[in-house]
Design a protein around this motif. Structure first.
Motif, PDB file in Angstrom:
ATOM      1  N   VAL A 160       0.837  -1.191   0.000  1.00 17.78           N
ATOM      2  CA  VAL A 160       0.000   0.000   0.000  1.00 17.78           C
ATOM      3  C   VAL A 160       0.876   1.247   0.000  1.00 17.78           C
ATOM      4  N   GLY A 161       1.920   1.243   0.808  1.00 22.40           N
ATOM      5  CA  GLY A 161       2.835   2.373   0.830  1.00 22.40           C
ATOM      6  C   GLY A 161       3.513   2.594  -0.505  1.00 22.40           C
ATOM      7  N   LEU A 162       3.884   1.512  -1.161  1.00 23.28           N
ATOM      8  CA  LEU A 162       4.514   1.607  -2.486  1.00 23.28           C
ATOM      9  C   LEU A 162       3.562   2.244  -3.491  1.00 23.28           C
ATOM     10  N   LEU A 163       2.312   1.805  -3.478  1.00 20.95           N
ATOM     11  CA  LEU A 163       1.323   2.335  -4.410  1.00 20.95           C
ATOM     12  C   LEU A 163       1.035   3.811  -4.126  1.00 20.95           C
ATOM     13  N   LEU A 164       0.964   4.175  -2.849  1.00 18.90           N
ATOM     14  CA  LEU A 164       0.714   5.570  -2.505  1.00 18.90           C
ATOM     15  C   LEU A 164       1.892   6.459  -2.897  1.00 18.90           C
ATOM     16  N   MET A 165       3.098   5.951  -2.733  1.00 26.31           N
ATOM     17  CA  MET A 165       4.274   6.708  -3.170  1.00 26.31           C
ATOM     18  C   MET A 165       4.249   6.932  -4.673  1.00 26.31           C
ATOM     19  N   ALA A 166       3.910   5.880  -5.421  1.00 26.40           N
ATOM     20  CA  ALA A 166       3.854   5.993  -6.880  1.00 26.40           C
ATOM     21  C   ALA A 166       2.780   6.985  -7.301  1.00 26.40           C
ATOM     22  N   ARG A 167       1.642   6.933  -6.625  1.00 25.72           N
ATOM     23  CA  ARG A 167       0.549   7.839  -6.963  1.00 25.72           C
ATOM     24  C   ARG A 167       0.927   9.287  -6.666  1.00 25.72           C
ATOM     25  N   ALA A 168       1.729   9.487  -5.613  1.00 22.70           N
ATOM     26  CA  ALA A 168       2.144  10.840  -5.249  1.00 22.70           C
ATOM     27  C   ALA A 168       3.309  11.336  -6.097  1.00 22.70           C
ATOM     28  N   GLY A 169       3.807  10.499  -6.981  1.00 17.45           N
ATOM     29  CA  GLY A 169       4.903  10.895  -7.849  1.00 17.45           C
ATOM     30  C   GLY A 169       6.269  10.823  -7.206  1.00 17.45           C
ATOM     31  N   ALA A 170       6.395  10.080  -6.084  1.00 16.96           N
ATOM     32  CA  ALA A 170       7.684   9.952  -5.415  1.00 16.96           C
ATOM     33  C   ALA A 170       8.610   9.067  -6.237  1.00 16.96           C
ATOM     34  N   GLU A 171       9.889   9.319  -6.121  1.00 20.39           N
ATOM     35  CA  GLU A 171      10.868   8.500  -6.827  1.00 20.39           C
ATOM     36  C   GLU A 171      11.020   7.161  -6.107  1.00 20.39           C
ATOM     37  N   LEU A 172      10.848   6.082  -6.851  1.00 18.31           N
ATOM     38  CA  LEU A 172      10.960   4.740  -6.288  1.00 18.31           C
ATOM     39  C   LEU A 172      12.310   4.153  -6.658  1.00 18.31           C
ATOM     40  N   THR A 173      13.074   3.782  -5.648  1.00 21.36           N
ATOM     41  CA  THR A 173      14.389   3.201  -5.889  1.00 21.36           C
ATOM     42  C   THR A 173      14.488   1.850  -5.191  1.00 21.36           C
ATOM     43  N   ALA A 174      15.438   1.045  -5.620  1.00 20.85           N
ATOM     44  CA  ALA A 174      15.646  -0.258  -4.983  1.00 20.85           C
ATOM     45  C   ALA A 174      16.054  -0.077  -3.521  1.00 20.85           C
ATOM     46  N   ALA A 175      16.906   0.920  -3.251  1.00 11.51           N
ATOM     47  CA  ALA A 175      17.361   1.152  -1.882  1.00 11.51           C
ATOM     48  C   ALA A 175      16.215   1.550  -0.971  1.00 11.51           C
ATOM     49  N   GLY A 176      15.244   2.262  -1.515  1.00 13.40           N
ATOM     50  CA  GLY A 176      14.143   2.739  -0.701  1.00 13.40           C
ATOM     51  C   GLY A 176      12.996   1.761  -0.586  1.00 13.40           C
ATOM     52  N   THR A 177      13.048   0.639  -1.280  1.00  9.81           N
ATOM     53  CA  THR A 177      11.926  -0.293  -1.265  1.00  9.81           C
ATOM     54  C   THR A 177      12.318  -1.718  -0.884  1.00  9.81           C
ATOM     55  N   VAL A 178      13.380  -2.252  -1.455  1.00  6.15           N
ATOM     56  CA  VAL A 178      13.717  -3.673  -1.268  1.00  6.15           C
ATOM     57  C   VAL A 178      14.129  -3.998   0.165  1.00  6.15           C
ATOM     58  N   PRO A 179      15.049  -3.235   0.797  1.00  2.00           N
ATOM     59  CA  PRO A 179      15.418  -3.594   2.173  1.00  2.00           C
ATOM     60  C   PRO A 179      14.237  -3.605   3.137  1.00  2.00           C
ATOM     61  N   SER A 180      13.308  -2.662   2.977  1.00  2.00           N
ATOM     62  CA  SER A 180      12.153  -2.651   3.872  1.00  2.00           C
ATOM     63  C   SER A 180      11.230  -3.832   3.602  1.00  2.00           C
ATOM     64  N   LEU A 181      11.117  -4.261   2.352  1.00  4.54           N
ATOM     65  CA  LEU A 181      10.316  -5.451   2.054  1.00  4.54           C
ATOM     66  C   LEU A 181      10.877  -6.662   2.782  1.00  4.54           C
ATOM     67  N   LEU A 182      12.193  -6.763   2.841  1.00  3.13           N
ATOM     68  CA  LEU A 182      12.860  -7.904   3.465  1.00  3.13           C
ATOM     69  C   LEU A 182      13.109  -7.700   4.956  1.00  3.13           C
ATOM     70  N   LEU A 183      12.674  -6.572   5.491  1.00  4.60           N
ATOM     71  CA  LEU A 183      12.862  -6.215   6.894  1.00  4.60           C
ATOM     72  C   LEU A 183      14.345  -6.218   7.279  1.00  4.60           C
ATOM     73  N   LEU A 184      15.132  -5.580   6.434  1.00  2.00           N
ATOM     74  CA  LEU A 184      16.565  -5.408   6.678  1.00  2.00           C
ATOM     75  C   LEU A 184      16.937  -3.937   6.847  1.00  2.00           C
ATOM     76  N   GLN A 185      15.967  -3.052   6.713  1.00  3.36           N
ATOM     77  CA  GLN A 185      16.263  -1.624   6.596  1.00  3.36           C
ATOM     78  C   GLN A 185      16.943  -1.033   7.820  1.00  3.36           C
ATOM     79  N   SER A 186      16.647  -1.541   9.018  1.00  2.00           N
ATOM     80  CA  SER A 186      17.192  -0.923  10.225  1.00  2.00           C
ATOM     81  C   SER A 186      18.678  -1.203  10.419  1.00  2.00           C
ATOM     82  N   TRP A 187      19.215  -2.151   9.675  1.00  2.53           N
ATOM     83  CA  TRP A 187      20.635  -2.459   9.770  1.00  2.53           C
ATOM     84  C   TRP A 187      21.480  -1.488   8.937  1.00  2.53           C
TER      85      TRP A 187
END
Length: 405
Positions: A101-128
């Motif tokens: 849902v967050g990904l879709l809302l970001m896309a709808r708002a015109g935010a830049e989607l990058t691998a760094a900003g999406t993949v680690p959080s999907l895998l729950l690795l972002q806090s490292w």
């Protein structure tokens, strides 16, 4: 002192379920304060000064609660694979839905989607990873789930070690664990003093090390494990929950007063642990607390889902934080701001309830059931928990810490 003997109903610790809602609400208030919704600067400053760290308290509560409840409901002979399966189906489905849902809302708002900003959080690795873009992901509060993953992975290793501690030495270990928490800000002083964090007046490196890094939050989880064993083995010192609540308030006063990384997690960890243990001891004795009312328990049951949706509502809902791109861009008079905040809270509860009923409960009912649901909990000599929160898939998570913030 003898260990508490628990009935099947009391094993659910309803008061801790109700308290989960309070912790989640503290996180909500912190994130609302970031939006600076008032057209009166003094009110925004008040929220920033006194509420911007309320979420720190809420997150710390969830981390200590995770260790406490997992220990309270642990079963001898439970295989790590079964434990991991239950944890996976408790944690990940809500995360996957809100990540998308967050990904879709970001896309709808015109935010830049990058691998760094999406993949680690999907895998729950972002806090490292010490990066603003990575930690934010598509749904900011999911950073705490990365910490929970570490807790769950380590629990089958830590729990046998804690069980080997003689009961009369458990309080010494509580002291040592609390000291470790205060050592972390000291270590953080070795990290660079810049760049500044966008959220609090300290360097981002120190903020990340003390607050986001999962390994740095592990002592809070261990503190919960130790305190659960203290209650279960009859070593609780009978601190009343109102006294523990006052100690927690004092810890929060320190949290908003101490400079740099000292005011992040350490000041409230032990008081929060004492509050959790005090409330659990009352539930176990059949006394109960004001947190065990029907409304509070219902809110507590949906608190994990609420936590997972509330920041998306703040960003893309009436407060319009994502649309404006900066805090304070949308402001209202005091009644208007309070009204918008109330609508945001109501929407967050509504969407949280939907996520709870449509995702969390069905998944736990279908895949979260243990093959040994009726097995009694706890080590020999520590009391029997009977039916536990782990063995009630329809109610699973009623006292478990889903995460916060």
């Amino acid at each position: 002192m003898s260990a508490p003997r628990l009935s099947a109903d009391l094993a659910r610790l309803p008061s801790l379920t109700g308290m989960r809602w309070i912790a989640a609400l503290l996180v909500f208030l912190t994130h609302v304060s970031v939006a600076k919704p008032f057209d009166t600067p003094a009110l925004n400053d008040f929220m920033s000064d006194y509420l911007s760290r309320a979420g720190f308290l809420g997150v710390g509560f969830f981390f200590v609660l995770s260790g406490f409840v997992l220990t309270w409901s642990a079963r001898e002979g439970d295989r790590p694979s079964a434990f991991y399966r239950r944890r996976l189906f408790k944690l990940y489905p809500n995360h996957a839905v809100t990540w998308l849902v967050g990904l879709l809302l970001m896309a709808r708002a015109g935010a830049e989607l990058t691998a760094a900003g999406t993949v680690p959080s999907l895998l729950l690795l972002q806090s490292w990873i010490p990066s603003l873009e990575v930690i934010g992901g598509t749904n900011g509060p999911s950073w705490s789930l990365a910490c929970e993953v570490l807790f769950y992975l380590s629990f089958p290793v830590i729990m046998p070690l804690v069980r080997r501690i003689r009961p009369e030495r458990l309080w010494l270990w509580v002291g040592a664990t609390t000291a470790a928490l205060f050592a972390l800000p000291l270590i953080a002083q070795l990290l660079p003093g810049s760049p500044d964090s966008p959220w609090q007046p300290l360097s981002f490196w120190r903020y990340w090390f003390v607050y986001f890094l999962p390994a740095a939050r592990l002592p809070e989880f261990v503190l919960g494990i130790l305190l659960a064993r203290i209650v279960r083995t009859g070593r609780w010192v009978a601190i009343g929950w109102p006294v523990a609540a006052l100690l927690t308030a004092a810890g929060y006063a320190l949290m908003i007063t101490l400079p740099d990384a000292w005011g992040m997690a350490a000041p409230t960890a032990l008081p929060v642990g004492l509050l959790i243990a005090a409330v659990a001891a009352r539930d176990a004795a059949g006394v109960g607390t004001p947190f065990a009312g029907r409304t509070m328990v219902w809110l507590g049951e949906v608190s994990f889902a609420f936590y997972m949706v509330h920041f998306l509502v703040i960003q893309y809902g009436p407060l319009g934080l994502a649309a404006t791109g900066s805090a304070g861009a949308n402001t209202w008079s005091t009644p208007g701001a309070l009204g918008v905040m109330g609508i945001t809270l109501a929407l967050s509860i509504g969407f949280g309830w939907a996520l709870y009923r449509l995702v969390e409960v069905p998944v736990m009912r279908r895949w979260g059931r243990s093959a040994k649901a009726g097995t009694k909990a706890g080590a020999k000599g520590e009391g029997a928990a009977g039916t536990t929160a782990e063995s009630r898939p329809a109610e699973a998570g009623a006292v478990e810490a889903g995460a916060a913030r």
